[in-house]
Motif scaffolding. Structure first.
Motif, PDB file in Angstrom:
ATOM      1  N   SER A 100       2.526  -2.773  -1.997  1.00  0.00           N
ATOM      2  CA  SER A 100       3.572  -2.137  -2.806  1.00  0.00           C
ATOM      3  C   SER A 100       4.924  -2.760  -2.538  1.00  0.00           C
ATOM      4  O   SER A 100       5.142  -3.404  -1.503  1.00  0.00           O
ATOM      5  CB  SER A 100       3.643  -0.628  -2.522  1.00  0.00           C
TER       6      SER A 100
ATOM      7  N   ARG B  65       8.032   2.194 -15.946  1.00  0.00           N
ATOM      8  CA  ARG B  65       6.663   2.683 -16.200  1.00  0.00           C
ATOM      9  C   ARG B  65       5.964   1.808 -17.253  1.00  0.00           C
ATOM     10  O   ARG B  65       4.791   1.463 -17.125  1.00  0.00           O
ATOM     11  CB  ARG B  65       6.705   4.137 -16.663  1.00  0.00           C
TER      12      ARG B  65
ATOM     13  N   ARG C 190       2.612  -0.511 -16.755  1.00  0.00           N
ATOM     14  CA  ARG C 190       1.449  -0.234 -17.601  1.00  0.00           C
ATOM     15  C   ARG C 190       1.010  -1.480 -18.353  1.00  0.00           C
ATOM     16  O   ARG C 190      -0.183  -1.779 -18.458  1.00  0.00           O
ATOM     17  CB  ARG C 190       1.792   0.895 -18.567  1.00  0.00           C
TER      18      ARG C 190
ATOM     19  N   SER D  92      -0.952  -2.410 -13.960  1.00  0.00           N
ATOM     20  CA  SER D  92      -0.695  -1.910 -12.604  1.00  0.00           C
ATOM     21  C   SER D  92      -0.792  -0.391 -12.567  1.00  0.00           C
ATOM     22  O   SER D  92      -0.640   0.276 -13.590  1.00  0.00           O
ATOM     23  CB  SER D  92       0.706  -2.338 -12.149  1.00  0.00           C
ATOM     24  N   PRO D  93      -1.029   0.181 -11.383  1.00  0.00           N
ATOM     25  CA  PRO D  93      -1.001   1.641 -11.261  1.00  0.00           C
ATOM     26  C   PRO D  93       0.378   2.193 -11.608  1.00  0.00           C
ATOM     27  O   PRO D  93       1.377   1.472 -11.591  1.00  0.00           O
ATOM     28  CB  PRO D  93      -1.331   1.877  -9.786  1.00  0.00           C
ATOM     29  N   GLU D  94       0.416   3.473 -11.883  1.00  0.00           N
ATOM     30  CA  GLU D  94       1.671   4.140 -12.231  1.00  0.00           C
ATOM     31  C   GLU D  94       2.654   4.072 -11.060  1.00  0.00           C
ATOM     32  O   GLU D  94       2.284   4.327  -9.911  1.00  0.00           O
ATOM     33  CB  GLU D  94       1.386   5.603 -12.574  1.00  0.00           C
TER      34      GLU D  94
ATOM     35  N   THR E 228       5.793   5.368  -8.679  1.00  0.00           N
ATOM     36  CA  THR E 228       6.199   6.707  -8.260  1.00  0.00           C
ATOM     37  C   THR E 228       7.680   6.705  -7.918  1.00  0.00           C
ATOM     38  O   THR E 228       8.232   5.706  -7.455  1.00  0.00           O
ATOM     39  CB  THR E 228       5.397   7.198  -7.041  1.00  0.00           C
TER      40      THR E 228
ATOM     41  N   PRO F  55       3.271  -0.021  -7.058  1.00  0.00           N
ATOM     42  CA  PRO F  55       2.012  -0.426  -6.415  1.00  0.00           C
ATOM     43  C   PRO F  55       1.530  -1.796  -6.882  1.00  0.00           C
ATOM     44  O   PRO F  55       1.850  -2.262  -7.981  1.00  0.00           O
ATOM     45  CB  PRO F  55       1.018   0.671  -6.845  1.00  0.00           C
TER      46      PRO F  55
ATOM     47  N   HIS G 170      -1.021  -4.614  -8.276  1.00  0.00           N
ATOM     48  CA  HIS G 170      -2.070  -4.650  -9.303  1.00  0.00           C
ATOM     49  C   HIS G 170      -3.436  -4.549  -8.615  1.00  0.00           C
ATOM     50  O   HIS G 170      -3.715  -5.272  -7.656  1.00  0.00           O
ATOM     51  CB  HIS G 170      -1.969  -5.955 -10.093  1.00  0.00           C
ATOM     52  N   PRO G 171      -4.324  -3.661  -9.074  1.00  0.00           N
ATOM     53  CA  PRO G 171      -5.595  -3.423  -8.367  1.00  0.00           C
ATOM     54  C   PRO G 171      -6.482  -4.650  -8.252  1.00  0.00           C
ATOM     55  O   PRO G 171      -7.161  -4.837  -7.234  1.00  0.00           O
ATOM     56  CB  PRO G 171      -6.269  -2.327  -9.212  1.00  0.00           C
TER      57      PRO G 171
ATOM     58  N   ASP H 234     -12.804  -5.910 -12.810  1.00  0.00           N
ATOM     59  CA  ASP H 234     -12.195  -4.851 -13.601  1.00  0.00           C
ATOM     60  C   ASP H 234     -11.985  -5.305 -15.041  1.00  0.00           C
ATOM     61  O   ASP H 234     -12.230  -4.564 -15.978  1.00  0.00           O
ATOM     62  CB  ASP H 234     -10.848  -4.431 -13.001  1.00  0.00           C
TER      63      ASP H 234
ATOM     64  N   THR I 210      -5.344  -1.419 -20.635  1.00  0.00           N
ATOM     65  CA  THR I 210      -4.355  -1.662 -19.588  1.00  0.00           C
ATOM     66  C   THR I 210      -3.408  -2.736 -20.080  1.00  0.00           C
ATOM     67  O   THR I 210      -3.706  -3.451 -21.034  1.00  0.00           O
ATOM     68  CB  THR I 210      -5.016  -2.123 -18.269  1.00  0.00           C
TER      69      THR I 210
END
Length: 558
Positions: free
Chosen positions: A328, A382, A386, A390-392, A394, A409, A411-412, A421, A441
């Protein structure tokens, strides 16, 4: 003397929010004195506003080309503006400057937020006028009543820190070279006059210095932008970056960025882009084009760091802290958001903040295109996350609003280093039995959109518009700017017209790559001279596929 802004950008709402602009086709003293009063009161700490005479208004926007004023009107109106200013109580004097816009004479009245608010103005120009406090509501000036009046009274003698006089500094602490560099960059007409104007006069014209002639002192915002070492006046007014190589906390590198706010912000962002942001290409089975995504989208980092610089308190000796971890990027600033924004509000998609800590810092950053308009920063972060898949992100603060933390965060797919994925998502979409878009995504959006539109335009699938929610992911991912390009190009337009007139951006390669190239790749936009991309006669038009997307947007938005 000219104003320290680019007039064309100002009139088009590019550097100042529309609520801070009022357009008048002609001279109307009653309305103008009310707006003078409202901007001077600056109930939301937005930084006052501008009244532009000679430009007609429609729904809060300018009608161009301007109707203009006659040259012999300019001097008479300026004298009347001085008379109107004397009607305000306490006394107030705006900055007035004539300009030529699109070969028409206009008059621009700059009304910075006043130091002695609340200000009152007469209700009419007649003999039985009553006095009222006026404030801005949207693009209108209204009488402050009830809680609005009480809130305005609570602001008495309260000046945001960045707009205060610094009595520990001298006007010579403002560096002329930095001022001229800024004026030249924003293309202000004041640049041509700045090499001849005495520094105190220039400082007053730019509203970065204030006081009687014998005791002019710089404002805090002037020192933050136009002194080479603002940290000598404001403790730890810099950005600290720590890059962690692992999770042990022992293996890391540190770098500190100092200097004028815009310089340290740019240097920091350039460093993060070069050292932190990395791109990866993933080949998807059964798909011609590979997917490209980054570990952390630069646009999201840029906006999060700019927000921290914009909204931190320079009264507190605490830097902006950026921690880059393997999983992150975390941006920390002090204190937290201004009330009523709290932790619960930060979780909403759009944040409505009525008050701002640094009204003048925001103006300079927006003029330099380093910050977005009010309330757009977090939604933009955000969206960029998106789009990248990437995850949202915070955002958080504590109950006492002592800090503000943004977490972006990783990217997964970056953790595994595989394309698993992406393949799964592509298969889910291609194997669907219905006509919905399916899982989307940011990293696969354009490819999936390409397939989806092909199914309906060339593949013969029926479009079920009785169930628009099935297609709503398309609406959520396609930015308004892309839709604006498609709408504009229903009749062919040149690149310059698209970028400058439609999107109000500069005609540069980066903007072409950002706003037009994806539409061309998805075959929603096409060239009128396809075999010569660099032709001087080149224009762009919305294809049948693009018209299909516009139709879908219209149906799903209703």
């Amino acid at each position: 003397m000219a104003l320290p802004v680019n007039i064309e950008n100002l009139v088009n709402g590019e550097s100042v929010e529309w609520e801070r602009l009022e357009f008048k086709a002609g001279w109307n003293p009653e309305e103008i004195v009310h707006t003078l009063c409202a901007f001077a009161n600056d109930i939301n700490n937005w930084g006052g506003g501008y009244i532009i005479i000679g430009v007609e208004e429609q729904d809060g926007r300018p009608v161009l080309p301007p109707v203009g004023l006659q040259p012999d009107q300019l001097d008479a109106i300026q004298k009347k503006i001085v008379e109107l200013s004397h009607q305000l109580q306490p006394g107030y004097l705006p900055v007035v400057q004539p300009y030529v816009l699109m070969r028409k004479h206009i008059l621009v009245i700059w009304v910075p937020a006043g130091d002695l608010r609340p200000y009152s103005a007469p209700s009419t120009q007649g003999g039985k006028a009553q006095r009222h406090y006026y404030i801005r509501s949207g693009t209108k000036s209204i009488i402050a009543k009830g809680p609005h009046e009480q809130r305005l009274l609570d602001l008495t003698a309260r000046i945001p820190f960045d707009d205060r006089i610094n009595h520990q500094a001298a006007v010579n602490d403002l560096q002329l070279g930095l001022i001229r560099d800024y004026l030249q960059e924003v293309k202000s007409d004041l640049f041509a006059e700045s090499d001849q104007a005495p520094l105190p006069v220039l400082g007053q014209q730019m509203q970065i210095a204030r006081g009687p002639d014998e005791f002019i002192r710089p404002l805090n915002v002037g020192l933050l932008f136009f002194n080479p070492e603002p940290h000598t006046f404001f403790g730890r007014a810099w950005i600290e970056v720590v890059i962690h190589q692992d999770d042990t906390g022992r293996n890391f590198t540190e770098k500190t960025f100092k200097g004028p706010l815009h310089k340290q912000l740019r240097d920091c962002l350039a460093y993060l882009q070069a050292v932190v942001v990395q791109e990866r290409t993933t080949k998807v089975s059964g798909q011609a084009e590979a997917l490209r995504y980054v570990n952390f989208p630069y646009d999201a980092i840029e906006e999060a760091v700019a927000n921290a610089v914009y909204h931190k308190s320079y009264e507190e000796a605490k830097p902006v802290e950026i921690q880059v971890f393997p999983d992150s990027v975390q941006i920390l600033s002090f204190p937290g958001p201004v009330a009523p924004v709290d932790n619960a509000m930060l979780q909403q998609k759009r944040i409505v903040a009525r008050d701002y800590r640094n009204r003048r810092i925001g103006d300079f950053l927006k003029e330099l295109r380093l910050a977005e308009g009010r309330g757009t920063g977090i939604p933009l972060i955000r969206r960029r996350m998106r789009e990248n898949g990437s995850p949202e992100p915070t955002f958080e603060t504590d109950p006492d609003r002592t800090y503000f933390l943004s977490v972006l965060p990783l990217h997964p797919a970056w953790l595994s280093g595989s394309n698993q994925d992406s393949n799964q998502v592509g298969n889910q979409v291609s194997n669907q039995g219905d006509s919905s878009i399916g899982p989307v995504t940011g990293s696969n959006y354009w490819e999936l959109l390409n397939r989806f539109v092909h199914d309906f335009t060339e593949g013969g699938k029926p479009l079920d518009l009785t169930k628009p929610d099935k297609y709503r992911p398309l609406v959520e991912f396609l930015e308004p700017d892309f839709a604006a390009v498609l709408r504009a190009c229903t009749s062919p337009k040149s690149r310059k017209v698209i970028l400058e007139d439609t999107l109000k951006r500069t005609n540069q390669v980066k903007n072409y790559n950002r706003y037009m190239k994806p539409l061309l790749s998805a075959k929603l936009l096409a060239r009128t001279v396809p075999d010569r991309p660099n032709s001087s006669q080149q224009k762009y038009f919305t294809t049948d596929r693009g018209h299909f997307v516009l139709k879908l947007l219209e149906k799903t938005a209703s």
